[in-house]
Design a protein around this motif. Sequence first.
Motif, mmCIF file in Angstrom:
data_model
loop_
_atom_site.group_PDB
_atom_site.id
_atom_site.type_symbol
_atom_site.label_atom_id
_atom_site.label_comp_id
_atom_site.label_asym_id
_atom_site.label_seq_id
_atom_site.Cartn_x
_atom_site.Cartn_y
_atom_site.Cartn_z
ATOM 1 N N LEU A 27 0.836 -1.204 0.000
ATOM 2 C CA LEU A 27 0.000 0.000 0.000
ATOM 3 C C LEU A 27 0.873 1.256 0.000
ATOM 4 N N SER A 28 1.946 1.208 0.738
ATOM 5 C CA SER A 28 2.886 2.332 0.768
ATOM 6 C C SER A 28 3.505 2.562 -0.614
ATOM 7 N N ILE A 29 3.902 1.485 -1.278
ATOM 8 C CA ILE A 29 4.462 1.583 -2.638
ATOM 9 C C ILE A 29 3.435 2.211 -3.580
ATOM 10 N N ALA A 30 2.210 1.717 -3.527
ATOM 11 C CA ALA A 30 1.152 2.206 -4.419
ATOM 12 C C ALA A 30 0.810 3.669 -4.155
ATOM 13 N N LEU A 31 0.676 4.031 -2.886
ATOM 14 C CA LEU A 31 0.333 5.422 -2.552
ATOM 15 C C LEU A 31 1.447 6.381 -2.942
ATOM 16 N N GLN A 45 1.676 -2.891 -12.049
ATOM 17 C CA GLN A 45 2.996 -3.039 -12.659
ATOM 18 C C GLN A 45 4.076 -2.504 -11.719
ATOM 19 N N LYS A 46 3.805 -1.373 -11.076
ATOM 20 C CA LYS A 46 4.763 -0.790 -10.140
ATOM 21 C C LYS A 46 4.997 -1.733 -8.960
ATOM 22 N N MET A 47 3.911 -2.312 -8.448
ATOM 23 C CA MET A 47 4.051 -3.245 -7.333
ATOM 24 C C MET A 47 4.791 -4.513 -7.772
ATOM 25 N N SER A 48 4.565 -4.957 -8.995
ATOM 26 C CA SER A 48 5.278 -6.131 -9.523
ATOM 27 C C SER A 48 6.780 -5.866 -9.588
ATOM 28 N N GLU A 49 7.142 -4.655 -9.994
ATOM 29 C CA GLU A 49 8.553 -4.277 -10.033
ATOM 30 C C GLU A 49 9.202 -4.382 -8.654
#
Length: 106
Positions: free
Chosen positions: A35-39, A54-58
Amino acid sequence: MAESVLIKFGLAKGRELDDELIAEIKHNDSIAKALSIALNFLSHSLHTVKQVKQKMSEKEVSESIQDEVVAQLYEQKYIDDLNYAQHYVSTKKLLVLRDPMLSRWI
């Protein structure tokens, strides 16, 4: 460990934990980190669900955690593909109105 997880489970030094609680804590910590990565990613501009995933997959976030995070973000209206598309189209229209020569590149 995410601070929200420490607070949620009342974790403190010396507390004994069983295997079931440890698994739940790890799961909640994974969600908090994703959630921190996404936000952080969303804080810069609007993005689609696909871009957020995609960002979370990275960052090597599992798909099941991604799905939970996307559901939370959608529920809280942080992501909305329809809203993204509407803003994208209106931005392109404004660019063409300002500079008609751009229309052949868009």
